[in-house]
Write a protein that holds these residues in place. Structure first.
Motif, PDB file in Angstrom:
ATOM      1  N   LEU A 187     -52.696  11.733   8.617  1.00 57.15           N
ATOM      2  CA  LEU A 187     -53.810  10.828   8.918  1.00 57.15           C
ATOM      3  C   LEU A 187     -53.899  10.647  10.431  1.00 57.15           C
ATOM      4  O   LEU A 187     -52.892  10.378  11.084  1.00 57.15           O
ATOM      5  CB  LEU A 187     -53.601   9.474   8.245  1.00 57.15           C
ATOM      6  CG  LEU A 187     -53.741   9.445   6.727  1.00 57.15           C
ATOM      7  CD1 LEU A 187     -53.539   8.024   6.207  1.00 57.15           C
ATOM      8  CD2 LEU A 187     -55.105   9.982   6.303  1.00 57.15           C
ATOM      9  N   PHE A 201     -48.831   9.079   9.209  1.00 58.27           N
ATOM     10  CA  PHE A 201     -48.701   9.099   7.758  1.00 58.27           C
ATOM     11  C   PHE A 201     -48.993  10.513   7.280  1.00 58.27           C
ATOM     12  O   PHE A 201     -49.903  11.172   7.793  1.00 58.27           O
ATOM     13  CB  PHE A 201     -49.716   8.153   7.110  1.00 58.27           C
ATOM     14  CG  PHE A 201     -49.424   6.703   7.319  1.00 58.27           C
ATOM     15  CD1 PHE A 201     -48.334   6.103   6.686  1.00 58.27           C
ATOM     16  CD2 PHE A 201     -50.226   5.932   8.140  1.00 58.27           C
ATOM     17  CE1 PHE A 201     -48.070   4.752   6.871  1.00 58.27           C
ATOM     18  CE2 PHE A 201     -49.964   4.584   8.332  1.00 58.27           C
ATOM     19  CZ  PHE A 201     -48.882   3.997   7.697  1.00 58.27           C
ATOM     20  N   SER A 202     -48.238  10.980   6.283  1.00 56.57           N
ATOM     21  CA  SER A 202     -48.512  12.320   5.760  1.00 56.57           C
ATOM     22  C   SER A 202     -49.279  12.210   4.444  1.00 56.57           C
ATOM     23  O   SER A 202     -49.096  11.268   3.671  1.00 56.57           O
ATOM     24  CB  SER A 202     -47.207  13.088   5.559  1.00 56.57           C
ATOM     25  OG  SER A 202     -46.470  12.491   4.514  1.00 56.57           O
ATOM     26  N   VAL A 203     -50.172  13.169   4.242  1.00 52.73           N
ATOM     27  CA  VAL A 203     -51.021  13.218   3.057  1.00 52.73           C
ATOM     28  C   VAL A 203     -50.765  14.535   2.348  1.00 52.73           C
ATOM     29  O   VAL A 203     -50.649  15.576   3.000  1.00 52.73           O
ATOM     30  CB  VAL A 203     -52.517  13.198   3.448  1.00 52.73           C
ATOM     31  CG1 VAL A 203     -53.391  13.020   2.210  1.00 52.73           C
ATOM     32  CG2 VAL A 203     -52.794  12.129   4.468  1.00 52.73           C
ATOM     33  N   ARG A 242     -51.462   4.266  11.934  1.00 52.49           N
ATOM     34  CA  ARG A 242     -50.244   4.391  12.729  1.00 52.49           C
ATOM     35  C   ARG A 242     -49.067   3.987  11.868  1.00 52.49           C
ATOM     36  O   ARG A 242     -48.976   2.835  11.433  1.00 52.49           O
ATOM     37  CB  ARG A 242     -50.361   3.487  13.960  1.00 52.49           C
ATOM     38  CG  ARG A 242     -49.492   3.890  15.129  1.00 52.49           C
ATOM     39  CD  ARG A 242     -49.950   3.180  16.397  1.00 52.49           C
ATOM     40  NE  ARG A 242     -51.209   3.735  16.915  1.00 52.49           N
ATOM     41  CZ  ARG A 242     -51.948   3.140  17.856  1.00 52.49           C
ATOM     42  NH1 ARG A 242     -51.586   1.981  18.352  1.00 52.49           N
ATOM     43  NH2 ARG A 242     -53.056   3.714  18.297  1.00 52.49           N
ATOM     44  N   ALA A 243     -48.175   4.932  11.602  1.00 51.66           N
ATOM     45  CA  ALA A 243     -47.031   4.653  10.717  1.00 51.66           C
ATOM     46  C   ALA A 243     -45.891   4.009  11.488  1.00 51.66           C
ATOM     47  O   ALA A 243     -44.754   4.471  11.429  1.00 51.66           O
ATOM     48  CB  ALA A 243     -46.578   5.942  10.041  1.00 51.66           C
TER      49      ALA A 243
END
Lengths: 439, 439
Positions: free
Chosen positions: B195, B184-186, B221-222
Motif C-alpha cells: 500500500l 503494509f503488504s497486500v 503507514r505501517a
C-alpha cells in the motif's frame, strides 16, 4: 554537461499565451525541447510545455555566443528555460516566434527515447505504459487528464451546491465484506484486515448525522476479470442521501451528468479537438428502461436471457446499439443486487435499484437502501452472509436510520465517455507493471 | 409499529431556516427526535436535523387524532417527517415553533441509547467510537466535519486557481518503498504488493507532463507508533510543481494556510462557536527557522539535541510554546530527510527541505527534489536503498526531469488545528475496532 539552476527565473507565460500582439515583449518560458530543425544559418527549437508548443528561433549570427553554444547541445526532452523576445512572423502556424537572449538547460534526456511523443508515429499501448512518464507528455494524454480533472471539479461544484458534505471513510477495514466482489487482504499489525471495495456501509451510517454525504477516492476489487473496462483499483464517486428515494437520486444523477457534459464542453475547448472527440450535452430526464423492457429489447434482437439472470457483456453491446446514449435500467430482480438494496413494497421480487448506462458502458449504479434492521438481516441471510460480521453496521440501525438512497459513479468509465478512449488503461496513471500484476 | 414511507414528501426547510417571519407558513421538515417534554395538555418535540434543531409543539386538543397518536409513540432518535404550520412564539429561544398537521415515522430506535447526544453529559471517547454513527449526530461532531469539508474545498479552489491538476495515483504498488516508514503488504492475485505511503514518486514523475499536480486521498503507514497525532491510515494533500524551488512552494503553502483560515472563518460562523473555537487568520510570510536556530532555541530551554538528530516530541512541545503559531523549520540535515530531497549546493550537509509547524504540530513538510539521476542514485545508496527497486522511477529521469518541488499536508492534523480538537480520533471516521486493530 554543466546544468543550470532556475535561480531567480520565473515563468512569465505558457507557450500558448505568447501571441503576435506581444511583438517586442520579453518573456520567460519553461518547458521541454520537442523538436530541433537546423537550417545551417538558423535553428528552430520547438519548446513544449503543459499547454502546448512555441517556436524558439536561433539566428546564428544574431544571438550571443552563450545562447548559440547552449542551443548547440540541445536534444529532445531536455528541460530548459528561455528568456527571449517575442517576434511576430508569417513562417509559424501560430504567427509568432521567440528569439532567445538567454537559455538555461535544467536537465538532459536519453538520446534513445522509447517513443515519439509528437504522436506522429503512434506507439503500442504496452510500450507507452512501460514509459508512462514520457507517454503522458503527449498532448493527447495531457488532454485526457485535464478533462478528467475538469469533470471531477464540476461534480464537486454540483454536489457542494446541493449541500453534500465530502467525507473520507476508511480503506483498511477490520472485517465484513459487503458481499459480491472479493476483497484484498492486508496484514495489519499481525491481524488480517481488508481493503474496502466501496464506502457503502460507512456512507449509509453517515446519513444519520450528515444527511447528504459524498466521497471521491480509490477503492479495491479483487476480481480476477481483467478487461478493457475493469480495474482491481478504481476511483469511485459515491453519494448517499437521507430522506431520499432511488427516483430522487436518479434525478440528481442525470442532472449531474448533464452538468458535467456542459462544463467539460465549455472548459475543454482545446482538449476535446486534440482528442478528436465531441460531447453532446444530454437532455433530461434520461430514458428509463425496466429490466423486463431490456429483456424484451434483447429478445427482439434474438438474444434470449432467462428472467433473473444478469445481462452478459455481448448483450450490453447490442443494447448500446439500440440505445446509443444515456439510459437507466431500473427494477432489477432483487436477488441479483446487493443485500442493502430495498425490495419494492408492491413486488419484493424486484428492487429499487438502477444502473446508469452510456451506450454499452455502465457508468453508475445505485438505489434505495434498506432502512430497517429486520429486513436487512433477512436479506443478508438470503445472500448467504453472516449478520454477525455486520454487527457494527447493524448497530447503526438502532439509532434511527432514515430512509436513504445513493449511487456510485466509476471515474475511469466516466473519463472514457468524456474522452472517447476505449481502453481503460489509457485513463489511469498506473504503469504497465501494475497491470502485469493483474492476471 | 407500522412505519411510514416518504411518499411524495420533500423537505421544504432545514430546522434553522424556519424563522419567526414565516409565521403561518406550511413547512415540511425531516429529522430525528432529540428530546420530548410532556406537560400533559401539551407536548414539546425537539426535532434535530443536520443544521440544528426546532421545537415541534403538539397541543393535545388542537391537533388531529392521527397526529396525537403518532406523537404518543415517539421516542428519542426516531427519524420522522413533520408537515406543519410555523408559529411565532416567545417561549422558545429561536422565537419560533411548528404546529404539526401530519407526522410520519420513518424508523424507530433502541430505547437504551449508549450516550446522550445533546452533549449535556459527555461520553468517554471509547464509548463514542463504539457507537460512532450515533456519536456523529452530536452538533459538535457535525461541526468538525463541516469544517474539514470547508477546508478541503478551500484548498482545492486555491490550487485550481493556481492551475494545479488533480490526479489519482495508484495505492497498490508493485514494489519500491520510498524508504522510511514501513509499508503494509497486500496479497495481490498471489503476488506480494504494497500500500502506497505517499504519491511521492508518482507525483514527481507527473511534473514532466502536467507540471503542476495535486492529489487528496488516503495513504498508509505501517508505523507501530499509535499516538494522539499519528494514524496508520491518513488523508494526505500532496502537491508537486515543475520549475519550482522549496522557497516557491513554501510561499504557496503559507498563502494557502492563510486562505484556508480566512475561508473557514467566513463560512463556518455557526460551526466554530459550536466548538468554542476561533481561528486567527495568520500574516504571511510565516516565521522561518533553520534547524540550527531550533537547536539554539531549545538549548536556551536547557534541551540539548546533538546536531543532526531528529527533534523529539517533548522538544516540539517546548518549541510550540516559544513559537505559538505558524512557523517553518528549514535547512534540515540531509541525512535526516528522505532520499529524494535535494541537498544544498553551497552545503550538501543541509538540504532544501522544510516542515510547516503549527505550535507543536507538524502540519506539512516538503522541499526541493533531486532532479538528476546520478545524484538520486547516490542518495538512494546512502540511505541503504537498492537503486534496482527504483528502476521504474529512475527511468523517468531519462526523459527530461525538470527541477521541481512540492509538499504534503496531513488533513487530520489540519482539521485538529481548525477545530481545536486534541485527539486525532475525533477528526477521523474510523470506528473504535479500527483503532483496536492498531497496537
Amino acid at each position: 554537461m554543466k546544468l543550470d539552476s532556475i535561480g531567480d527565473w520565473h515563468r512569465t507565460h505558457y507557450s500558448v499565451d505568447v501571441k503576435p500582439e506581444m511583438d517586442g515583449e520579453e518573456v520567460t518560458l519553461f518547458g521541454w525541447v520537442q523538436e530541433i530543425r537546423d537550417l545551417g544559418g538558423i535553428r528552430f527549437i520547438i519548446l513544449q510545455d503543459r499547454e502546448g508548443t512555441i517556436q524558439v528561433t536561433v539566428p546564428r549570427k544574431k544571438v550571443s555566443s552563450e545562447v548559440l553554444s547552449k542551443s548547440d547541445v540541445l536534444q529532445k526532452r531536455y528541460s530548459i528555460g528561455v528568456k527571449g523576445v517575442v517576434k511576430k512572423t508569417e513562417i509559424t502556424p501560430r504567427k509568432v516566434e521567440v528569439i532567445p537572449k538567454e537559455i538555461k538547460i535544467f536537465s538532459t534526456a536519453t538520446q534513445c527515447l522509447p517513443m515519439d511523443i509528437t504522436g506522429k508515429t503512434p506507439a503500442h499501448i504496452d510500450v507507452r505504459l512501460d514509459a508512462r512518464a514520457l507517454d503522458l507528455c503527449q498532448e493527447e494524454n495531457i488532454a485526457v487528464f485535464k478533462i478528467q480533472h475538469t469533470a471531477t471539479e464540476a461534480i464537486r461544484d454540483f454536489l457542494f451546491e446541493k449541500s453534500f458534505i465530502e467525507v473520507h471513510t476508511p480503506r483498511i477495514i477490520a472485517s465484513a465484506t459487503e458481499g459480491g466482489a472479493a476483497l484484498f487482504s492486508v496484514k495489519y499489525f499481525g491481524k488480517k484486515a481488508f481493503l474496502a471495495q466501496s464506502p457503502q456501509l460507512y456512507k449509509e451510517e453517515l446519513v444519520m448525522s450528515f444527511e447528504k454525504v459524498f466521497e471521491v477516492g480509490p477503492f479495491f476489487r479483487a476480481e480476477e476479470s481483467h478487461t478493457r473496462r475493469h480495474l482491481s483499483e478504481f476511483v469511485s464517486i459515491d453519494i448517499e442521501q437521507a430522506f431520499a428515494t432511488a427516483e430522487d437520486v436518479m434525478q440528481l444523477l442525470e442532472q449531474l451528468m448533464q452538468y458535467v457534459c456542459k462544463i467539460v464542453n465549455e472548459k475543454c475547448q482545446r482538449e476535446l479537438p486534440t482528442l478528436k472527440h465531441s460531447i453532446e450535452v444530454p437532455e433530461v430526464p434520461f430514458k428509463r428502461l425496466r429490466y423486463d423492457d431490456v429483456l424484451q429489447d434483447l429478445k427482439r434482437e434474438r438474444i434470449e436471457i432467462p428472467w433473473g439472470e444478469d445481462i452478459p457483456t455481448p448483450a450490453f453491446r447490442t443494447l448500446g446499439k439500440i440505445h446509443p446514449y444515456f439510459y437507466f435500467i431500473t427494477d432489477w430482480p432483487t436477488h441479483s443486487k446487493a443485500f442493502y438494496i430495498k425490495p419494492r413494497d408492491d413486488n419484493p421480487e424486484l428492487c429499487e435499484s438502477f444502473d446508469l448506462m452510456w451506450r454499452r458502458i455502465e457508468l453508475a449504479s445505485g438505489g434505495t437502501r434498506i432502512a430497517t434492521k429486520k429486513l436487512l438481516i433477512k436479506r443478508l441471510k438470503e445472500k448467504g452472509l453472516k449478520p454477525e460480521s455486520f454487527k457494527h453496521h447493524l448497530q447503526a440501525f438502532d439509532y434511527g436510520m432514515p430512509p436513504h438512497a445513493g449511487w456510485a459513479i466509476g471515474l475511469e468509465r466516466l473519463t472514457m465517455m468524456l474522452t472517447g478512449k476505449k481502453n481503460i488503461r489509457e485513463v489511469t496513471l498506473y504503469p504497465r507493471d501494475r497491470f502485469r500484476l493483474t492476471p
